[in-house]
Design a protein around this motif. Structure first.
Motif, PDB file in Angstrom:
ATOM      1  N   UNK A 255      45.253   8.598  12.895  1.00 17.63           N
ATOM      2  CA  UNK A 255      44.794   7.597  11.900  1.00 17.63           C
ATOM      3  C   UNK A 255      43.497   7.469  11.728  1.00 17.63           C
ATOM      4  N   UNK A 256      42.447   7.713  12.657  1.00 21.25           N
ATOM      5  CA  UNK A 256      41.229   7.521  12.363  1.00 21.25           C
ATOM      6  C   UNK A 256      40.604   8.773  11.537  1.00 21.25           C
ATOM      7  N   UNK A 257      41.249   9.849  11.872  1.00 20.42           N
ATOM      8  CA  UNK A 257      40.948  11.124  11.008  1.00 20.42           C
ATOM      9  C   UNK A 257      41.307  11.306   9.950  1.00 20.42           C
ATOM     10  N   UNK A 258      42.410  10.504   9.672  1.00 24.14           N
ATOM     11  CA  UNK A 258      43.239  10.765   8.279  1.00 24.14           C
ATOM     12  C   UNK A 258      42.545  11.169   7.029  1.00 24.14           C
ATOM     13  N   UNK A 259      42.908  12.153   6.321  1.00 25.81           N
ATOM     14  CA  UNK A 259      42.274  12.619   5.282  1.00 25.81           C
ATOM     15  C   UNK A 259      41.053  13.579   5.372  1.00 25.81           C
ATOM     16  N   UNK A 260      40.658  13.766   6.813  1.00 22.37           N
ATOM     17  CA  UNK A 260      39.415  14.537   6.919  1.00 22.37           C
ATOM     18  C   UNK A 260      40.056  15.986   7.142  1.00 22.37           C
ATOM     19  N   UNK A 261      39.898  16.993   6.421  1.00 19.04           N
ATOM     20  CA  UNK A 261      40.630  18.240   6.451  1.00 19.04           C
ATOM     21  C   UNK A 261      39.577  19.072   7.480  1.00 19.04           C
ATOM     22  N   UNK A 262      38.453  18.420   8.027  1.00 20.70           N
ATOM     23  CA  UNK A 262      37.587  19.471   8.672  1.00 20.70           C
ATOM     24  C   UNK A 262      37.959  18.998  10.202  1.00 20.70           C
ATOM     25  N   UNK A 263      39.065  18.178  10.552  1.00 25.85           N
ATOM     26  CA  UNK A 263      39.235  17.606  11.691  1.00 25.85           C
ATOM     27  C   UNK A 263      40.739  18.256  12.059  1.00 25.85           C
ATOM     28  N   UNK A 264      41.023  19.084  12.952  1.00 30.11           N
ATOM     29  CA  UNK A 264      42.482  19.336  13.030  1.00 30.11           C
ATOM     30  C   UNK A 264      42.855  19.297  14.467  1.00 30.11           C
ATOM     31  N   UNK A 265      44.190  18.770  14.372  1.00 30.07           N
ATOM     32  CA  UNK A 265      44.822  18.614  15.689  1.00 30.07           C
ATOM     33  C   UNK A 265      45.879  19.821  15.769  1.00 30.07           C
ATOM     34  N   UNK A 266      45.819  20.405  16.699  1.00 30.06           N
ATOM     35  CA  UNK A 266      46.428  21.836  16.945  1.00 30.06           C
ATOM     36  C   UNK A 266      47.632  21.321  17.999  1.00 30.06           C
ATOM     37  N   UNK A 267      47.767  20.351  18.467  1.00 32.01           N
ATOM     38  CA  UNK A 267      48.931  19.718  19.455  1.00 32.01           C
ATOM     39  C   UNK A 267      48.635  20.732  20.579  1.00 32.01           C
TER      40      UNK A 267
END
Length: 359
Positions: A255-267
């Motif tokens: 939620x904090x990073x929402x919309x920022x394409x330079x932050x990637x969650x890989x799981x």
């Protein structure tokens, strides 16, 4: 099956040396809060892994979003594990307790030790009661008095103790017998695949910051994400913040990073695949919130990061920061100062390859 913890390495090492090893643990549910595929959440079950007998008891699930279930999770193995240890404890020559988190998990080992007079070694990776308060429980007389009694009962009923951080001894000394000797047993690096498969974390040639591991509230990723979003847009476009792992705080971070394409969650990724992610990264992040307990904690990933031969971005105070600074392994940032974290990220992005390779 995946080897997730240092205790697996120890058990298999002892087995290779000819010892008969049994493990008492839970049905696997960490860190997802649900039973792993291929297992049934029975009150008691037994299986075998590489000639090691594993006794499992029922796990509490759904604890990631429930404080009540988290408390029950602490108490669950304490009760069920103790019952099993009473029945099987007599057969062993030695007992080894791997205290990765909750100290309540060590009660079965202590009860077997007291009942059957078997030597007990405890390897502690976490500090009670400090960690209880660091995770958000309020320090009140109602909680602290019984907690101190319980902690003293555990630590005064061990024959030897090993600590993963040198600073643990000062914190634990009030709870142990005066004659007890502390043994320093730091964590070791994961076995990283040599010449791993080459992967790219982005299509473009970017500076990659990578955090790998449990994604909980104490990992301080909120501050890191906010600090990253504070960077000028042109610097964000030149870099990427990679978060590899899962945990109780993952949805909040998204939620904090929402919309920022330079932050990637890989799981979540398999431990044996991590070498390729480290190889594709420019900086590896080790971070914890700014609490006294974490100043003496050296996360196990620190040694693995060193083995990966990549610069470390230490957003953490205390022993870990000292290791990074004194050995010139990377750069330090104040974990509670978002502006400082942002400035350090900026410095890293602007650093040339020769400067990065110097660490």
């Amino acid at each position: 099956r995946r080897v997730l913890f240092r205790s697996n390495d120890i058990a298999l090492s002892w087995r290779e040396k000819g010892y008969d090893i049994d493990v008492l643990t839970l049905i696997p549910s960490y860190p997802f809060g649900k039973v792993f595929k291929g297992y049934r959440n029975r009150f008691f079950s037994k299986d075998v892994y590489k000639d090691v007998n594993i006794y499992r008891v029922r796990a509490i699930t759904g604890y990631r979003g429930s404080l009540i279930k988290k408390i029950l999770k602490y108490l669950n193995f304490m009760v069920l594990g103790t019952i099993v240890s009473i029945f099987i404890g007599r057969r062993y020559d030695y007992i080894f307790g791997f205290n990765m988190s909750s100290l309540t998990n060590m009660l079965p080992a202590v009860i077997a030790h007291k009942l059957y007079k078997k030597p007990l070694t405890l390897w502690t990776q976490d500090l009670w009661p400090e960690s209880i308060y660091a995770y958000g429980f309020k320090k009140t007389k109602f909680l602290s008095l019984p907690l101190d009694v319980f902690i003293k009962f555990i630590y005064r009923n061990v024959n030897s103790i090993a600590v993963s951080g040198k600073g643990f001894e000062l914190k634990l000394r009030p709870y142990v017998n005066e004659s007890l000797k502390f043994n320093y047993l730091p964590n070791w690096a994961d076995d990283l695949v040599e010449n791993p498969k080459i992967i790219r974390l982005s299509i473009d040639d970017l500076i990659h910051f990578t955090f790998a591991g449990n994604v909980g509230k104490v990992q301080n990723l909120e501050n890191i994400i906010i600090a990253f979003t504070m960077l000028p847009k042109n610097l964000q476009y030149k870099s990427q913040l990679n978060i590899i792992g899962d945990g109780s705080n993952i949805e909040n971070l998204k939620l904090i990073a929402k919309g920022n394409q330079s932050i990637v969650f890989h799981g979540h990724k398999k431990r044996e695949d991590m070498a390729q992610y480290y190889q594709a990264s420019d900086f590896l992040i080790v971070s914890l919130i700014d609490k006294p307990i974490f100043s003496v904690t050296v996360p196990a990933k620190t040694q693995t990061y060193i083995a990966a031969k990549k610069p470390i971005l230490a957003i953490i105070n205390g022993d870990t920061a000292d290791i990074v600074k004194e050995n010139k392994l990377g750069i330090y940032a104040n974990p509670s100062d978002i502006s400082d974290i942002s400035d350090i990220l900026k410095k890293c992005i602007q650093m040339n390859k020769n400067e990065r390779d110097s660490f």
